[in-house]
Design an enzyme around this catalytic site. Structure first.
Site, PDB file in Angstrom:
ATOM      1  N   GLU A 121       0.858  -1.196   0.000  1.00  0.00           N
ATOM      2  CA  GLU A 121       0.000   0.000   0.000  1.00  0.00           C
ATOM      3  C   GLU A 121       0.886   1.235   0.000  1.00  0.00           C
ATOM      4  O   GLU A 121       1.862   1.293   0.754  1.00  0.00           O
ATOM      5  CB  GLU A 121      -0.896   0.029   1.243  1.00  0.00           C
ATOM      6  CG  GLU A 121      -1.779   1.287   1.248  1.00  0.00           C
ATOM      7  CD  GLU A 121      -2.559   1.475   2.538  1.00  0.00           C
ATOM      8  OE1 GLU A 121      -3.564   0.777   2.733  1.00  0.00           O
ATOM      9  OE2 GLU A 121      -2.166   2.347   3.350  1.00  0.00           O
ATOM     10  N   HIS A 124      -8.163   2.719  -3.935  1.00  0.00           N
ATOM     11  CA  HIS A 124      -9.082   2.812  -2.804  1.00  0.00           C
ATOM     12  C   HIS A 124     -10.124   3.871  -3.157  1.00  0.00           C
ATOM     13  O   HIS A 124      -9.788   4.918  -3.722  1.00  0.00           O
ATOM     14  CB  HIS A 124      -8.356   3.270  -1.531  1.00  0.00           C
ATOM     15  CG  HIS A 124      -7.299   2.322  -1.045  1.00  0.00           C
ATOM     16  ND1 HIS A 124      -6.857   2.303   0.262  1.00  0.00           N
ATOM     17  CD2 HIS A 124      -6.588   1.361  -1.682  1.00  0.00           C
ATOM     18  CE1 HIS A 124      -5.920   1.367   0.406  1.00  0.00           C
ATOM     19  NE2 HIS A 124      -5.736   0.798  -0.765  1.00  0.00           N
ATOM     20  N   GLN A 176       5.031   7.119  14.680  1.00  0.00           N
ATOM     21  CA  GLN A 176       4.109   6.135  14.124  1.00  0.00           C
ATOM     22  C   GLN A 176       3.401   5.374  15.254  1.00  0.00           C
ATOM     23  O   GLN A 176       2.197   5.143  15.188  1.00  0.00           O
ATOM     24  CB  GLN A 176       4.966   5.147  13.343  1.00  0.00           C
ATOM     25  CG  GLN A 176       4.457   4.785  11.994  1.00  0.00           C
ATOM     26  CD  GLN A 176       5.374   3.696  11.417  1.00  0.00           C
ATOM     27  OE1 GLN A 176       6.464   3.434  11.913  1.00  0.00           O
ATOM     28  NE2 GLN A 176       4.927   3.069  10.374  1.00  0.00           N
TER      29      GLN A 176
HETATM   30  P1  FAD Z   1     -17.877  -0.489   6.376  1.00  0.00           P
HETATM   31  O1  FAD Z   1     -17.652  -1.783   5.691  1.00  0.00           O
HETATM   32  O2  FAD Z   1     -19.067   0.298   5.946  1.00  0.00           O
HETATM   33  O3  FAD Z   1     -17.947  -0.759   7.935  1.00  0.00           O
HETATM   34  C1  FAD Z   1     -17.982   0.311   8.864  1.00  0.00           C
HETATM   35  C2  FAD Z   1     -18.728  -0.107  10.124  1.00  0.00           C
HETATM   36  O4  FAD Z   1     -20.093  -0.364   9.813  1.00  0.00           O
HETATM   37  C3  FAD Z   1     -18.214  -1.402  10.753  1.00  0.00           C
HETATM   38  O5  FAD Z   1     -18.396  -1.310  12.146  1.00  0.00           O
HETATM   39  C4  FAD Z   1     -19.101  -2.472  10.166  1.00  0.00           C
HETATM   40  O6  FAD Z   1     -19.185  -3.616  10.997  1.00  0.00           O
HETATM   41  C5  FAD Z   1     -20.433  -1.726  10.057  1.00  0.00           C
HETATM   42  N1  FAD Z   1     -21.236  -2.162   8.905  1.00  0.00           N
HETATM   43  C6  FAD Z   1     -20.789  -2.531   7.684  1.00  0.00           C
HETATM   44  N2  FAD Z   1     -21.830  -2.829   6.873  1.00  0.00           N
HETATM   45  C7  FAD Z   1     -22.948  -2.639   7.616  1.00  0.00           C
HETATM   46  C8  FAD Z   1     -24.342  -2.769   7.339  1.00  0.00           C
HETATM   47  N3  FAD Z   1     -24.765  -3.170   6.133  1.00  0.00           N
HETATM   48  N4  FAD Z   1     -25.228  -2.462   8.321  1.00  0.00           N
HETATM   49  C9  FAD Z   1     -24.797  -2.050   9.561  1.00  0.00           C
HETATM   50  N5  FAD Z   1     -23.480  -1.914   9.870  1.00  0.00           N
HETATM   51  C10 FAD Z   1     -22.578  -2.207   8.912  1.00  0.00           C
HETATM   52  N6  FAD Z   1      -9.842   5.254   4.674  1.00  0.00           N
HETATM   53  C11 FAD Z   1      -9.695   6.259   3.785  1.00  0.00           C
HETATM   54  O7  FAD Z   1     -10.257   7.340   3.983  1.00  0.00           O
HETATM   55  N7  FAD Z   1      -8.929   6.117   2.652  1.00  0.00           N
HETATM   56  C12 FAD Z   1      -8.311   4.948   2.361  1.00  0.00           C
HETATM   57  O8  FAD Z   1      -7.623   4.844   1.338  1.00  0.00           O
HETATM   58  C13 FAD Z   1      -8.441   3.856   3.280  1.00  0.00           C
HETATM   59  N8  FAD Z   1      -7.867   2.664   3.032  1.00  0.00           N
HETATM   60  C14 FAD Z   1      -8.073   1.600   3.889  1.00  0.00           C
HETATM   61  C15 FAD Z   1      -7.518   0.353   3.584  1.00  0.00           C
HETATM   62  C16 FAD Z   1      -7.699  -0.728   4.442  1.00  0.00           C
HETATM   63  C17 FAD Z   1      -7.102  -2.083   4.079  1.00  0.00           C
HETATM   64  C18 FAD Z   1      -8.432  -0.573   5.647  1.00  0.00           C
HETATM   65  C19 FAD Z   1      -8.605  -1.716   6.588  1.00  0.00           C
HETATM   66  C20 FAD Z   1      -9.001   0.669   5.949  1.00  0.00           C
HETATM   67  C21 FAD Z   1      -8.843   1.763   5.071  1.00  0.00           C
HETATM   68  N9  FAD Z   1      -9.397   3.016   5.342  1.00  0.00           N
HETATM   69  C22 FAD Z   1      -9.242   4.044   4.448  1.00  0.00           C
HETATM   70  C23 FAD Z   1     -10.128   3.254   6.595  1.00  0.00           C
HETATM   71  C24 FAD Z   1     -11.656   2.991   6.455  1.00  0.00           C
HETATM   72  O9  FAD Z   1     -12.215   3.950   5.589  1.00  0.00           O
HETATM   73  C25 FAD Z   1     -12.252   3.093   7.852  1.00  0.00           C
HETATM   74  O10 FAD Z   1     -11.818   2.034   8.654  1.00  0.00           O
HETATM   75  C26 FAD Z   1     -13.766   3.248   7.909  1.00  0.00           C
HETATM   76  O11 FAD Z   1     -14.123   3.666   9.221  1.00  0.00           O
HETATM   77  C27 FAD Z   1     -14.546   1.990   7.614  1.00  0.00           C
HETATM   78  O12 FAD Z   1     -14.496   1.664   6.292  1.00  0.00           O
HETATM   79  P2  FAD Z   1     -15.121   0.261   5.773  1.00  0.00           P
HETATM   80  O13 FAD Z   1     -15.078   0.278   4.318  1.00  0.00           O
HETATM   81  O14 FAD Z   1     -14.541  -0.873   6.500  1.00  0.00           O
HETATM   82  O15 FAD Z   1     -16.655   0.483   6.279  1.00  0.00           O
END
Ligand code: FAD
Length: 286
Positions: free
Chosen positions: A17, A78, A211
């Site tokens: 990444e 992303h 970090q």
């Molecule tokens: P979701 O999948 O929507 O989940 C968020 C929360 O909602 C979780 O608690 C989940 O359990 C819950 N949830 C999910 N689906 C549902 C549903 N249908 N109904 C009810 N609850 C639900 N952030 C950035 O801004 N830019 C990036 O480039 C970036 N890259 C990342 C790369 C990786 C590998 C990871 C692990 C994280 C990254 N993030 C990034 C951070 C990420 O945006 C945050 O962690 C964010 O808070 C959650 O994103 P998500 O897509 O997991 O959300």
């Protein structure tokens, strides 16, 4: 090439990444990093997307193009959705498609008090469901071995992850963690829940004190005693902390690789020295 093909054809993947350089620095500044990363022959490089409607988003696309066309490596872009409406997301998707980008890590994005959320997307699965009918991307999703900070419990976490996969996520990349047992336990839970896509552990070598402070404040990861001892012992010794942090990450990666996981995703923090040291440490293993 779609990332899903890599997992059909290859036993274990190695991916990195990186993040786009800040707006006031040249995009070309990243070339030194990419020169090194490309020599390490990763299966793909993922590029982060500015959180909360940041104007750095076009740089993500520019950087992904550079990875694909200059370096010949498959990029994963992303894409976050919480702060965008359908028209804006559609516009990003159109550009990605036009530029030949095939892989999207679909994300909700972090909540940010300073940026207004829009109402069209609540979760990453909404983003996948919205784009999937019209765009032939390979979608990936994020996962959290130690639970997303907003999750009420593990059952809810795994159920939501299953709905992300049912919406179309073809591989999952994990949040960083320092305790492999947490990942192994999570991997078992995924299997029990019939989440049958590759779950790729994300590893970040922690090499400096700033970090570490950021990690403590931002993510849910627990620090095992063995790791805490390293921090306590070397937090004021830059060089020693670097060596110890690298060794810790390497031992974590080797322990993961000898299990049945499908690959390693390395959070490089744009640091080519870190990526090279890790790759040298596992060159006969991956
Ligand atoms: P979701 O999948 O929507 O989940 C968020 C929360 O909602 C979780 O608690 C989940 O359990 C819950 N949830 C999910 N689906 C549902 C549903 N249908 N109904 C009810 N609850 C639900 N952030 C950035 O801004 N830019 C990036 O480039 C970036 N890259 C990342 C790369 C990786 C590998 C990871 C692990 C994280 C990254 N993030 C990034 C951070 C990420 O945006 C945050 O962690 C964010 O808070 C959650 O994103 P998500 O897509 O997991 O959300």
């Amino acid at each position: 090439m779609k990332i899903s093909e890599i997992y059909k054809n290859k036993k274990k993947s190695l991916s990195f990444e990186i993040f786009p350089p800040k707006k006031d620095s040249q995009l070309d500044n990243i070339d030194d990093t990419l020169d090194v990363l490309s020599e390490l022959h990763p299966d793909f490089i993922s590029v982060t997307f500015g959180a909360g409607g940041s104007s750095n988003c076009n740089r993500t696309i520019e950087l992904a193009k550079k990875i694909k066309y200059k370096y010949g490596i498959e990029p994963v872009v992303h894409l976050t959705c919480l702060h965008y409406d359908k028209a804006e997301i559609e516009e990003f998707a159109r550009v990605l498609k036009a530029e030949g980008i095939e892989n999207v890590l679909a994300l909700r994005g972090d909540k940010n008090d300073r940026v207004k959320e829009k109402d069209d997307f609540r979760h990453s699965s909404d983003l996948i469901s919205f784009l999937k009918p019209d765009y032939d991307f390979c979608f990936l999703g994020a996962c959290y071995p130690e639970c997303h900070p907003e999750s009420p419990n593990r059952v809810s976490e795994i159920k939501c992850l299953k709905s992300k996969v049912d919406a179309g996520a073809e591989a999952l990349i994990s949040q960083l963690f320092f305790d492999n047992e947490a990942f192994f336990h999570f991997n078992e839970e995924c299997k029990i829940a019939d989440i049958d896509v590759p779950v790729i552990p994300g590893v970040m070598p922690v090499i400096n004190a700033t970090q570490i402070k950021r990690m403590i404040s931002m993510c849910n990861a627990t620090f095992p005693e063995r790791f805490e001892r390293i921090i306590r012992r070397y937090e004021d010794n830059k060089e020693a902390l670097f060596d110890a942090g690298m060794s810790y990450a390497l031992s974590q990666i080797i322990d993961l690789l000898v299990s049945d996981i499908r690959g390693i995703h390395l959070y490089t923090m744009n640091n080519p020295i870190v990526a090279r040291r890790i790759c040298e440490g596992i060159k006969n293993i991956v």
